[in-house]
Enzyme design. Structure first.
Site, PDB file in Angstrom:
ATOM      1  N   TYR A   1      14.912 -24.572 -20.248  1.00 14.77           N
ATOM      2  CA  TYR A   1      15.089 -24.150 -18.861  1.00 14.77           C
ATOM      3  C   TYR A   1      16.576 -24.003 -18.595  1.00 14.77           C
ATOM      4  CZ  TYR A   1      15.562 -24.083 -13.859  1.00 14.77           C
ATOM      5  OH  TYR A   1      15.922 -23.720 -12.587  1.00 14.77           O
TER       6      TYR A   1
ATOM      7  N   ARG B   1     -13.848  -0.845   7.801  1.00 16.84           N
ATOM      8  CA  ARG B   1     -14.518  -0.956   6.504  1.00 16.84           C
ATOM      9  C   ARG B   1     -13.657  -1.625   5.436  1.00 16.84           C
ATOM     10  NH1 ARG B   1     -16.186   5.241   6.644  1.00 16.84           N
ATOM     11  NH2 ARG B   1     -14.537   5.179   8.210  1.00 16.84           N
TER      12      ARG B   1
ATOM     13  N   ASN C   1      19.582 -29.008 -13.165  1.00 13.62           N
ATOM     14  CA  ASN C   1      20.403 -28.398 -12.103  1.00 13.62           C
ATOM     15  C   ASN C   1      20.154 -29.010 -10.741  1.00 13.62           C
ATOM     16  OD1 ASN C   1      17.789 -27.282 -12.108  1.00 13.62           O
ATOM     17  ND2 ASN C   1      18.498 -25.484 -10.999  1.00 13.62           N
TER      18      ASN C   1
ATOM     19  N   LYS D   1      -5.162  -1.044   8.183  1.00 11.25           N
ATOM     20  CA  LYS D   1      -5.554  -0.256   7.005  1.00 11.25           C
ATOM     21  C   LYS D   1      -4.373   0.430   6.326  1.00 11.25           C
ATOM     22  CE  LYS D   1      -8.257   3.622   7.119  1.00 11.25           C
ATOM     23  NZ  LYS D   1      -9.565   4.316   7.071  1.00 11.25           N
TER      24      LYS D   1
ATOM     25  N   THR E   1      -9.297  11.479  16.959  1.00 15.75           N
ATOM     26  CA  THR E   1      -8.125  12.072  16.301  1.00 15.75           C
ATOM     27  C   THR E   1      -7.458  13.123  17.196  1.00 15.75           C
ATOM     28  OG1 THR E   1      -9.701  13.517  15.136  1.00 15.75           O
ATOM     29  CG2 THR E   1      -8.867  11.615  13.935  1.00 15.75           C
TER      30      THR E   1
ATOM     31  N   SER F   1      19.949 -29.347 -30.193  1.00 14.49           N
ATOM     32  CA  SER F   1      18.565 -29.270 -29.711  1.00 14.49           C
ATOM     33  C   SER F   1      18.277 -30.382 -28.717  1.00 14.49           C
ATOM     34  CB  SER F   1      17.605 -29.410 -30.889  1.00 14.49           C
ATOM     35  OG  SER F   1      17.651 -28.240 -31.652  1.00 14.49           O
TER      36      SER F   1
ATOM     37  N   ALA G   1      22.461 -33.342 -31.349  1.00 14.78           N
ATOM     38  CA  ALA G   1      21.052 -33.255 -30.977  1.00 14.78           C
ATOM     39  C   ALA G   1      20.724 -34.328 -29.957  1.00 14.78           C
ATOM     40  CB  ALA G   1      20.186 -33.433 -32.216  1.00 14.78           C
TER      41      ALA G   1
HETATM   42  C1  UD1 Z   1     -11.745  12.415   9.719  1.00 15.55           C
HETATM   43  C2  UD1 Z   1     -12.114  13.805  10.288  1.00 15.55           C
HETATM   44  C3  UD1 Z   1     -13.027  14.520   9.285  1.00 15.55           C
HETATM   45  C4  UD1 Z   1     -12.408  14.584   7.904  1.00 15.55           C
HETATM   46  C5  UD1 Z   1     -11.949  13.183   7.439  1.00 15.55           C
HETATM   47  C6  UD1 Z   1     -11.116  13.313   6.192  1.00 15.55           C
HETATM   48  C7  UD1 Z   1     -12.148  13.710  12.719  1.00 15.55           C
HETATM   49  C8  UD1 Z   1     -12.991  13.560  13.931  1.00 15.55           C
HETATM   50  N1  UD1 Z   1     -12.780  13.642  11.526  1.00 15.55           N
HETATM   51  O1  UD1 Z   1     -12.927  11.637   9.648  1.00 15.55           O
HETATM   52  O2  UD1 Z   1     -13.257  15.850   9.737  1.00 15.55           O
HETATM   53  O3  UD1 Z   1     -13.324  15.115   6.979  1.00 15.55           O
HETATM   54  O4  UD1 Z   1     -11.134  12.548   8.461  1.00 15.55           O
HETATM   55  O5  UD1 Z   1     -10.753  12.038   5.691  1.00 15.55           O
HETATM   56  O6  UD1 Z   1     -10.953  13.913  12.822  1.00 15.55           O
HETATM   57  N2  UD1 Z   1      -7.167   7.782  14.054  1.00 15.55           N
HETATM   58  C9  UD1 Z   1      -6.285   7.555  15.083  1.00 15.55           C
HETATM   59  N3  UD1 Z   1      -6.787   7.461  16.371  1.00 15.55           N
HETATM   60  C10 UD1 Z   1      -8.090   7.605  16.647  1.00 15.55           C
HETATM   61  C11 UD1 Z   1      -8.987   7.828  15.575  1.00 15.55           C
HETATM   62  C12 UD1 Z   1      -8.496   7.932  14.290  1.00 15.55           C
HETATM   63  O7  UD1 Z   1      -5.091   7.433  14.884  1.00 15.55           O
HETATM   64  O8  UD1 Z   1      -8.454   7.517  17.830  1.00 15.55           O
HETATM   65  C13 UD1 Z   1      -6.633   7.881  12.686  1.00 15.55           C
HETATM   66  C14 UD1 Z   1      -7.214   6.861  11.738  1.00 15.55           C
HETATM   67  O9  UD1 Z   1      -6.393   5.695  11.722  1.00 15.55           O
HETATM   68  C15 UD1 Z   1      -7.170   7.582  10.392  1.00 15.55           C
HETATM   69  C16 UD1 Z   1      -7.295   9.044  10.775  1.00 15.55           C
HETATM   70  O10 UD1 Z   1      -6.995   9.143  12.157  1.00 15.55           O
HETATM   71  O11 UD1 Z   1      -5.942   7.375   9.729  1.00 15.55           O
HETATM   72  C17 UD1 Z   1      -8.711   9.571  10.531  1.00 15.55           C
HETATM   73  O12 UD1 Z   1      -9.629   8.799  11.292  1.00 15.55           O
HETATM   74  P1  UD1 Z   1     -10.978   8.230  10.663  1.00 15.55           P
HETATM   75  O13 UD1 Z   1     -11.670   7.425  11.688  1.00 15.55           O
HETATM   76  O14 UD1 Z   1     -10.735   7.631   9.344  1.00 15.55           O
HETATM   77  O15 UD1 Z   1     -11.767   9.618  10.524  1.00 15.55           O
HETATM   78  P2  UD1 Z   1     -12.885  10.007   9.457  1.00 15.55           P
HETATM   79  O16 UD1 Z   1     -14.202   9.503   9.931  1.00 15.55           O
HETATM   80  O17 UD1 Z   1     -12.442   9.650   8.115  1.00 15.55           O
HETATM   81 CA    CA Z   2     -10.822   8.333   7.145  1.00 14.81          CA
END
Ligand code: UD1
Ligand code: CA
Length: 463
Positions: A370, A18, A390, A25, A84, A409, A427
Site C-alpha cells: 500500500y 415506467r 500514512n 427519467k 407534448t 521487503s 527486511a
Molecule cells: C410520444 C409521441 C408519439 C411518438 C413517441 C416516440 C405524443 C403525444 N406522442 O409518445 O407520437 O411515437 O413519443 O417516442 O407526442 N413530455 C413533456 N411534457 C408532457 C408530456 C411529455 O415534457 O406533458 C415529454 C416526456 O418527458 C418525454 C417526451 O415528452 O421526454 C415524450 O413523452 P412520452 O410521454 O414519453 O410520449 P410517448 O407516449 O412516448
Molecule cells: Ca417516450
C-alpha cells in the site's frame, strides 16, 4: 433560409413512471452521460439560437444537471404535464417574435445523432415546409404514434391509444423528432384540443392542423431507425446502452483501435483512444479516460477518468483519477486511486494499492503493497509487502522517498518520514525516523535459534 434553427426545444418534463425510479427519467445514464446529456449534445451540434429544455417532474434535479451540462440552455417549467403540444407551447411562451425553424426533440431518445437532425432540418428548410417529421419503421411499433399517409403525403399521426385496427397495422411510426416553421407552429399550438384517449394536447396533432391549413407537411424516414428509439423503461434503457456501446466501439475500431471483444468492452462517450491502442476483453473505460498510442488496456480493467500513457500496459486493474506514464506497467490486480501519478516506465504490480502518490520514472512497487500520500523519486524499488503507514488515526501524513532507494521487503514506513537518495532499508524494518542519503536503516528484529525446542516441548515422535 439558414439551416441554423431559431430554437431547439427538448421535452423532459414527463415522470417516466415506467422506469420505477426516484430519479427523473432523463437523468438515467448510458455511455457515461445522462439521456438528457446525449440529447443536449446532439441539439448543440445544430447551433440553435435558443436551446430550451422543458422540465417538470424532478425539475430541481433536472435543472441543476442542465446547468452543469450546458449553462447557456434555458430550463422552462411545465408545472402540469398536459401533453407534448402543451410543453412546446410553454417553451415558446417567452419567444413571441421567433422566426425560422423550431426543432423539437424528445428528451428520452438518447441515441439521436447530429447527422440525423441535420438531415431533418436540411429537408425542412429545403422544402419550405411548415412541419417536417422524422419517421421510422420499427420491428415492433407498439406504443408509438402511427404515420397515416396518402402516398408521399403525411396526413396525420395517430397515437397508439387512439388508433383503430387499420391504423394499428401501420408500420411507420413518428419518432417524436420534428422541425417546424415558427409562425405556423405557434398558430397550430393555439388550436390543439385535448379530445383524445389521454386527454392531452398532442404535439403530433400539429401535423393534421398544418395539413388541413394547406401547408406543406413532409416526412423524413430515418436512415437508421436505431438512432431514434425512445427509452420508457429499464429494458429499453439497457437495449439503448448496448446500441450506443456498439456505435462507440465501431467508431474507435474504424479510427485504428484494436478492440478484441466489442461485446464486453464498454467505452463512455467522452473517452479518447489514440490509434494503435489495444483494448482487451471485459474492459470498461469511463468518464474522461484517455489512452495514448500503443498502450494495451485489459483484460478486466475498469478505468475511470484515468490517463494511460504511450505504450503503457495495464492489466486487470481498477483505476480512478490516475495518471499512468508512458511505458509504465500496471497489474494484475492493482488498484490506483485518485491522485496516483506513475512516471515513465514505472511499475505497479500484483495486489498493490496506490493513492495520492507520485511514483517516479523507472521506480517499482512490484508486490503486495500500500502506497498512500507518498512521493517516490526515480529508479527506486519498494520491497514486497511494504506498507506506507500514512494515517496515525487522526491525520494523514506524507512520505518522501528519493531516487535510487531500495526499501526492503515487508517494511512499514511510518509517515511523516523521508528516505533520502540512494538509501537502503533492511527486511521487515519499521521506518519512523528519516534515513540519510546512502545509509542503511535497520530496525531491531533479531532472529534467535533455540536448539531442540520442538522435541522438549512436544515429546519424541511428535508431528
Ligand atoms: C410520444 C409521441 C408519439 C411518438 C413517441 C416516440 C405524443 C403525444 N406522442 O409518445 O407520437 O411515437 O413519443 O417516442 O407526442 N413530455 C413533456 N411534457 C408532457 C408530456 C411529455 O415534457 O406533458 C415529454 C416526456 O418527458 C418525454 C417526451 O415528452 O421526454 C415524450 O413523452 P412520452 O410521454 O414519453 O410520449 P410517448 O407516449 O412516448
Ligand atoms: Ca417516450
Amino acid at each position: 433560409m439558414s439551416a441554423r434553427p431559431a430554437a431547439v426545444v427538448i421535452l423532459a418534463a414527463g415522470e417516466g413512471t415506467r422506469m420505477r425510479s426516484a430519479t427523473a427519467k432523463v437523468l438515467h445514464e448510458l455511455g457515461g452521460r445522462s439521456m438528457l446529456g446525449h440529447v443536449v449534445a446532439a441539439a448543440r451540434a445544430l447551433d440553435p439560437h435558443h436551446l430550451i429544455v422543458v422540465v417538470g417532474h424532478g425539475r430541481d434535479q433536472v435543472t441543476a444537471h442542465l446547468a452543469e451540462l450546458d449553462p447557456q440552455a434555458i430550463a422552462v417549467v411545465q408545472a402540469e404535464q398536459n401533453g407534448t403540444g402543451h410543453a412546446v407551447r410553454i417553451a415558446l411562451d417567452g419567444l413571441d417574435h421567433l422566426e425560422g425553424t423550431v426543432v423539437v426533440l424528445p428528451g428520452d431518445a438518447p441515441l439521436v445523432t447530429p447527422a440525423a437532425l441535420q438531415a431533418l432540418v436540411a429537408q425542412h428548410v429545403g422544402t419550405a415546409a411548415a412541419t417536417t417529421l422524422l419517421t421510422a419503421r420499427y420491428p415492433d411499433p407498439t406504443g408509438y404514434g402511427r404515420v397515416v399517409r396518402n402516398g408521399p403525403d403525411v396526413l396525420r399521426v395517430v397515437e397508439h391509444k387512439d388508433a383503430d385496427a387499420d391504423v394499428l397495422r401501420i408500420q411507420e411510426i413518428a419518432t417524436g423528432h420534428y422541425a417546424f416553421a415558427a409562425g405556423p407552429l405557434r398558430e397550430a399550438l393555439g388550436k390543439l384540443s385535448t379530445d383524445n384517449a389521454q386527454g392531452e394536447e398532442y404535439l403530433p396533432d400539429v401535423v393534421r392542423l398544418h395539413q388541413e391549413a394547406g401547408l406543406t407537411v413532409g416526412g423524413r424516414i430515418a436512415d437508421n431507425w436505431a438512432e431514434t428509439v425512445g427509452v420508457n423503461d429499464r429494458v429499453q434503457l439497457a437495449l439503448a446502452a448496448r446500441m450506443l456501446r456498439d456505435r462507440i466501439n465501431r467508431h474507435h475500431m474504424l479510427a485504428g483501435v484494436a478492440i478484441l471483444d466489442p461485446e464486453t468492452t464498454w467505452i463512455d462517450a467522452d473517452v479518447v483512444l489514440e490509434p494503435d491502442t489495444t483494448v482487451l476483453p471485459n474492459t470498461q473505460l469511463k468518464g474522461t479516460t484517455v489512452v495514448r498510442r500503443g498502450a494495451v488496456v485489459g483484460p478486466d480493467c475498469t478505468l475511470s477518468s484515468t490517463e494511460v500513457g504511450e505504450a503503457a500496459v495495464v492489466r486487470r486493474t481498477t483505476a480512478d483519477g490516475a495518471v499512468i506514464g508512458p511505458e509504465a506497467t500496471v497489474g494484475p490486480y492493482s488498484y490506483l486511486r485518485p491522485g496516483t501519478r506513475l512516471g515513465r516506465g514505472a511499475k505497479v504490480g500484483a495486489y498493490v494499492e496506490v493513492k495520492a502518490s507520485d511514483i517516479g520514472a523507472g521506480s517499482k512497487v512490484p508486490h503486495l503493497s500500500y502506497v498512500g500520500d507518498a512521493t517516490i523519486g526515480e529508479r527506486s524499488n519498494i520491497g514486497a509487502g511494504t506498507i506506507v503507514v500514512n494515517y496515525d488515526g487522526r491525520e494523514k501524513h506524507r512520505t518522501r522517498i528519493g531516487d535510487d532507494v531500495r526499501v526492503g521487503s515487508n517494511n512499514s514506513l511510518v509517515a511523516p518520514v523521508t528516505i533520502e537518495d540512494g538509501a537502503y532499508t533492511g527486511a521487515d524494518a519499521v521506518i519512523s525516523k528519516d534515513v540519510p542519503a546512502g545509509a542503511l536503516a535497520l530496525s531491531e528484529n533479531t532472529q534467535r535459534i533455540i536448539e531442540g525446542w520442538v522435541e522438549r516441548k512436544r515429546g519424541k515422535n511428535s508431528t
